[in-house]
Design a protein around this motif. Structure first.
Motif, PDB file in Angstrom:
ATOM      1  N   LEU A 261       0.837  -1.313  -0.078  1.00 52.04           N
ATOM      2  CA  LEU A 261       0.079  -0.066   0.033  1.00 52.04           C
ATOM      3  C   LEU A 261       0.906   1.287   0.036  1.00 52.04           C
ATOM      4  CD1 LEU A 261      -2.546   1.312   0.264  1.00 52.04           C
ATOM      5  CD2 LEU A 261      -2.743   0.914   2.668  1.00 52.04           C
ATOM      6  N   GLU A 262       2.023   1.506   0.661  1.00 46.13           N
ATOM      7  CA  GLU A 262       2.776   2.458   0.878  1.00 46.13           C
ATOM      8  C   GLU A 262       3.359   2.714  -0.600  1.00 46.13           C
ATOM      9  OE1 GLU A 262       5.651   2.184   3.828  1.00 46.13           O
ATOM     10  OE2 GLU A 262       4.076   2.184   5.507  1.00 46.13           O
ATOM     11  N   THR A 263       3.685   1.698  -1.379  1.00 46.28           N
ATOM     12  CA  THR A 263       4.411   1.921  -2.537  1.00 46.28           C
ATOM     13  C   THR A 263       3.450   2.501  -3.542  1.00 46.28           C
ATOM     14  OG1 THR A 263       5.817   0.048  -2.205  1.00 46.28           O
ATOM     15  CG2 THR A 263       5.477   0.616  -4.384  1.00 46.28           C
ATOM     16  N   TYR A 264       2.183   1.865  -3.429  1.00 47.16           N
ATOM     17  CA  TYR A 264       1.105   2.706  -4.265  1.00 47.16           C
ATOM     18  C   TYR A 264       0.792   4.156  -4.054  1.00 47.16           C
ATOM     19  CZ  TYR A 264      -0.216  -1.739  -6.784  1.00 47.16           C
ATOM     20  OH  TYR A 264      -0.048  -2.642  -7.794  1.00 47.16           O
ATOM     21  N   MET A 265       0.962   4.419  -2.678  1.00 50.15           N
ATOM     22  CA  MET A 265       0.413   5.865  -2.159  1.00 50.15           C
ATOM     23  C   MET A 265       1.602   6.680  -2.807  1.00 50.15           C
ATOM     24  SD  MET A 265      -2.281   5.669  -0.538  1.00 50.15           S
ATOM     25  CE  MET A 265      -2.336   7.172   0.204  1.00 50.15           C
ATOM     26  N   GLU A 266       2.945   6.081  -2.643  1.00 51.03           N
ATOM     27  CA  GLU A 266       3.830   7.012  -2.898  1.00 51.03           C
ATOM     28  C   GLU A 266       3.831   7.258  -4.643  1.00 51.03           C
ATOM     29  OE1 GLU A 266       7.432   9.302  -2.649  1.00 51.03           O
ATOM     30  OE2 GLU A 266       6.119   8.465  -0.887  1.00 51.03           O
ATOM     31  N   ALA A 267       3.348   6.350  -5.475  1.00 54.49           N
ATOM     32  CA  ALA A 267       3.398   6.326  -6.911  1.00 54.49           C
ATOM     33  C   ALA A 267       2.132   7.246  -7.316  1.00 54.49           C
ATOM     34  CB  ALA A 267       3.165   4.984  -7.227  1.00 54.49           C
ATOM     35  N   LEU A 268       1.030   7.238  -6.350  1.00 56.45           N
ATOM     36  CA  LEU A 268      -0.109   7.894  -6.723  1.00 56.45           C
ATOM     37  C   LEU A 268      -0.052   9.335  -6.724  1.00 56.45           C
ATOM     38  CD1 LEU A 268      -2.841   5.453  -5.211  1.00 56.45           C
ATOM     39  CD2 LEU A 268      -2.732   6.460  -7.577  1.00 56.45           C
ATOM     40  N   LYS A 269       1.033   9.898  -6.121  1.00 56.05           N
ATOM     41  CA  LYS A 269       1.199  11.357  -5.657  1.00 56.05           C
ATOM     42  C   LYS A 269       1.404  12.067  -7.268  1.00 56.05           C
ATOM     43  CE  LYS A 269       3.369  11.142  -1.490  1.00 56.05           C
ATOM     44  NZ  LYS A 269       4.645  11.336  -0.571  1.00 56.05           N
ATOM     45  N   ARG A 294       3.251   2.861 -14.525  1.00 57.45           N
ATOM     46  CA  ARG A 294       4.009   3.411 -15.778  1.00 57.45           C
ATOM     47  C   ARG A 294       3.550   4.818 -16.003  1.00 57.45           C
ATOM     48  NH1 ARG A 294       2.017  -0.672 -20.267  1.00 57.45           N
ATOM     49  NH2 ARG A 294       3.117   0.771 -21.553  1.00 57.45           N
ATOM     50  N   LYS A 295       2.664   5.323 -15.470  1.00 66.21           N
ATOM     51  CA  LYS A 295       2.214   6.619 -15.295  1.00 66.21           C
ATOM     52  C   LYS A 295       1.391   6.845 -16.571  1.00 66.21           C
ATOM     53  CE  LYS A 295       4.705   7.476 -11.784  1.00 66.21           C
ATOM     54  NZ  LYS A 295       4.064   7.989 -10.430  1.00 66.21           N
ATOM     55  N   VAL A 296       0.595   6.070 -16.881  1.00 72.01           N
ATOM     56  CA  VAL A 296      -0.104   6.033 -18.152  1.00 72.01           C
ATOM     57  C   VAL A 296      -1.864   5.639 -17.613  1.00 72.01           C
ATOM     58  CG1 VAL A 296      -1.003   4.997 -20.348  1.00 72.01           C
ATOM     59  CG2 VAL A 296       1.602   4.960 -19.580  1.00 72.01           C
ATOM     60  N   MET A 297      -2.684   6.801 -18.197  1.00 68.91           N
ATOM     61  CA  MET A 297      -3.949   6.511 -18.087  1.00 68.91           C
ATOM     62  C   MET A 297      -4.992   6.466 -19.266  1.00 68.91           C
ATOM     63  SD  MET A 297      -4.010  10.024 -15.467  1.00 68.91           S
ATOM     64  CE  MET A 297      -5.720   9.779 -14.752  1.00 68.91           C
ATOM     65  N   TRP A 298      -5.772   5.719 -19.205  1.00 66.46           N
ATOM     66  CA  TRP A 298      -6.447   5.372 -20.480  1.00 66.46           C
ATOM     67  C   TRP A 298      -8.013   5.963 -20.582  1.00 66.46           C
ATOM     68  CZ3 TRP A 298      -2.857   1.803 -19.125  1.00 66.46           C
ATOM     69  CH2 TRP A 298      -2.242   1.309 -20.137  1.00 66.46           C
ATOM     70  N   PHE A 299      -8.323   6.523 -21.681  1.00 66.25           N
ATOM     71  CA  PHE A 299      -9.689   7.410 -21.697  1.00 66.25           C
ATOM     72  C   PHE A 299     -10.240   6.807 -23.047  1.00 66.25           C
ATOM     73  CE2 PHE A 299      -6.799  10.178 -19.344  1.00 66.25           C
ATOM     74  CZ  PHE A 299      -7.893  10.672 -18.358  1.00 66.25           C
ATOM     75  N   GLY A 300     -11.507   6.844 -22.878  1.00 65.05           N
ATOM     76  CA  GLY A 300     -12.453   6.609 -23.888  1.00 65.05           C
ATOM     77  C   GLY A 300     -13.439   7.353 -24.111  1.00 65.05           C
ATOM     78  N   TRP A 307     -10.043   2.527 -26.329  1.00 61.32           N
ATOM     79  CA  TRP A 307      -9.300   3.296 -25.238  1.00 61.32           C
ATOM     80  C   TRP A 307      -7.967   3.843 -25.822  1.00 61.32           C
ATOM     81  CZ3 TRP A 307      -9.758  -0.328 -20.315  1.00 61.32           C
ATOM     82  CH2 TRP A 307     -11.169  -0.503 -20.217  1.00 61.32           C
ATOM     83  N   HIS A 308      -7.672   5.121 -25.159  1.00 63.32           N
ATOM     84  CA  HIS A 308      -6.434   5.855 -25.753  1.00 63.32           C
ATOM     85  C   HIS A 308      -5.419   5.844 -24.605  1.00 63.32           C
ATOM     86  CE1 HIS A 308      -8.333   6.732 -29.621  1.00 63.32           C
ATOM     87  NE2 HIS A 308      -9.753   7.311 -28.938  1.00 63.32           N
ATOM     88  N   PRO A 309      -4.447   5.456 -24.732  1.00 61.52           N
ATOM     89  CA  PRO A 309      -3.254   5.737 -23.515  1.00 61.52           C
ATOM     90  C   PRO A 309      -2.702   7.114 -23.525  1.00 61.52           C
ATOM     91  CG  PRO A 309      -2.464   4.198 -25.300  1.00 61.52           C
ATOM     92  CD  PRO A 309      -3.844   4.420 -25.762  1.00 61.52           C
ATOM     93  N   ILE A 310      -3.147   7.793 -22.487  1.00 63.82           N
ATOM     94  CA  ILE A 310      -2.467   9.083 -22.377  1.00 63.82           C
ATOM     95  C   ILE A 310      -1.176   9.174 -21.329  1.00 63.82           C
ATOM     96  CG2 ILE A 310      -2.982  11.522 -22.325  1.00 63.82           C
ATOM     97  CD1 ILE A 310      -4.089  10.069 -24.604  1.00 63.82           C
ATOM     98  N   GLY A 311      -0.333   9.807 -21.458  1.00 68.64           N
ATOM     99  CA  GLY A 311       0.708   9.941 -20.295  1.00 68.64           C
ATOM    100  C   GLY A 311       0.214  11.008 -19.455  1.00 68.64           C
ATOM    101  N   VAL A 312       0.545  11.079 -18.033  1.00 70.75           N
ATOM    102  CA  VAL A 312       0.116  11.862 -17.036  1.00 70.75           C
ATOM    103  C   VAL A 312       0.529  13.503 -17.407  1.00 70.75           C
ATOM    104  CG1 VAL A 312       0.540  12.383 -14.761  1.00 70.75           C
ATOM    105  CG2 VAL A 312       0.551  10.127 -15.320  1.00 70.75           C
TER     106      VAL A 312
END
Length: 388
Positions: A261-269, A294-300, A307-312
């Motif tokens: 959980l701590e690793t995910y919380m750090e990456a979610l910043k 990977r800092k990638v978000m998929w939008f549709g 779905w289109h992969p978009i960088g943060v």
């Protein structure tokens, strides 16, 4: 065969529990602690004289080696308990015991009971006979609980080695009045009765089992401190909120949800929080999935199935444009998506085409193609005349 790494004597002989290397989780390896100080040279005179002893179900306690007995990890020893004696196995000794006591906030005072002796063969035989009473006692006690209609679940029974006391481990959601139960048990089995309530996680640890990961349960092998687990831990890790998948054998949320959980919380910043969909000239794009590491978000889009992969970084740019009242052309392109670069690229291609068209080799190819075309046309005309 030599003993396991915890019980080996170092000279190739079997020591400790004498299981000949056949140790299982239900045996001497249950809630085992690796002694990483065993190969270090420590002062012999100031050796810590308190030993950690393991009992049934992974329960552990500390006892003082006041007689300076030569103990090996896994040895069966007779220890002092209130109103009698009990048999346990040495699980840890040396300086690590001092660290364990500091971790559990146990003081080195007179409340720590002492070790009587190393268990003899007669002690082990008597203890084995006493242990045979545990299963019949468990079944009989469950029948008595059903007759009294008590809202509790009895999971285990542990007899003391001197056959004078039995501890009944149970779990319950609410407070249970078991005064009548204690009277019946004392009259039925002619022993002193102790009722000890445990949580559902501790119950699963005592019973053991295999988790969905294919490994033995953490609570029955090494986990001793149970921390609260909430559904937010699953949300942060993008896990499906399916109770059947998130719950362990105890019926509670799996303890392993807290491990990363701590690793995910750090990456979610670095991941932006979307209060509403992204607005582009092409349409409204909604978030479908996020790859946190990977800092990638998929939008549709609503009218598309892709779905289109978009960088943060690009997502943050679109959010700023939307807040300013602007709309990019699409998720990947702004209003003027590198138009000059596109024109420059096309102009270079046109120059290359003109260059190769002006070469003499191309003229020869053109004349050959013309001749072939004329020959095919004449052949077709002759065939049509013959058919007529």
């Amino acid at each position: 065969m030599a003993g396991c790494s915890a019980c080996g004597s170092g000279d190739g002989k079997v020591a400790g529990c004498k299981n000949n290397g056949g140790c299982l989780t239900g045996g001497c390896n249950k809630m085992n602690v690796f002694d990483w100080l065993s190969n270090m040279d420590l002062p012999v005179v100031d050796k810590f004289n308190i030993v950690e002893v393991r009992f049934k179900g992974g329960r552990k306690d500390f006892f003082r080696n006041s007689e300076n007995l030569q103990l090996t990890t896994g040895d069966a020893i007779v220890v002092d308990v209130p109103n009698g004696h009990h048999i346990g196995h040495v699980s840890l000794q040396g300086e690590l015991v001092r660290l364990q006591m500091q971790k559990k906030k146990i003081n080195d005072d007179d409340e720590i009971k002492k070790i009587y002796r190393i268990a003899h063969q007669k002690d082990l035989e008597k203890y084995e006979e006493v242990s045979k009473r545990e299963m019949p006692t468990l079944y009989k006690t469950r029948q008595i609980i059903n007759d009294l209609k008590l809202d509790m679940k009895l999971s285990d029974v542990e007899y003391q080695a001197d056959n004078s006391k039995a501890t009944f481990y149970y779990s319950a959601d609410d407070r249970v009045d078991f005064r009548e139960l204690i009277k019946l048990l004392a009259a039925e089995f002619k022993i002193r009765v102790e009722m000890r309530q445990i949580s559902l996680r501790q119950e699963a640890g005592r019973l053991g089992g295999i988790g969905s990961c294919g490994r033995e349960l953490c609570c029955s092998t090494w986990l001793s401190d149970f921390k609260s687990v909430s559904t937010s831990a699953a949300r942060y890790q993008n896990l499906s909120l399916n109770p059947s998948k998130l719950s362990g054998q105890c019926g509670r949320l799996k303890c392993c949800l807290n491990y990363e959980l701590e690793t995910y919380m750090e990456a979610l910043k670095d991941i932006p929080e979307l209060e509403k969909p992204l607005i582009t000239e092409k349409g409204v794009a909604k978030l479908q999935k996020t790859d946190i590491f990977r800092k990638v978000m998929w939008f549709g889009y609503d009218d598309e199935n892709t779905w289109h992969p978009i960088g943060v970084r690009r997502v943050n740019e679109i959010i700023k444009l939307n807040k300013a009242g602007k709309k990019p052309a699409s998720l990947l392109e702004d209003d003027v998506p590198g138009k000059d670069d596109h024109v420059a690229l096309n102009s270079d291609l046109e120059k290359m085409d003109r260059k190769f068209k002006s070469q003499p080799g191309n003229k020869k190819k053109k004349s050959r193609n013309k001749k072939r075309k004329n020959f095919r046309n004449r052949k077709k005309n002759n065939q049509s005349n013959q058919s007529k």
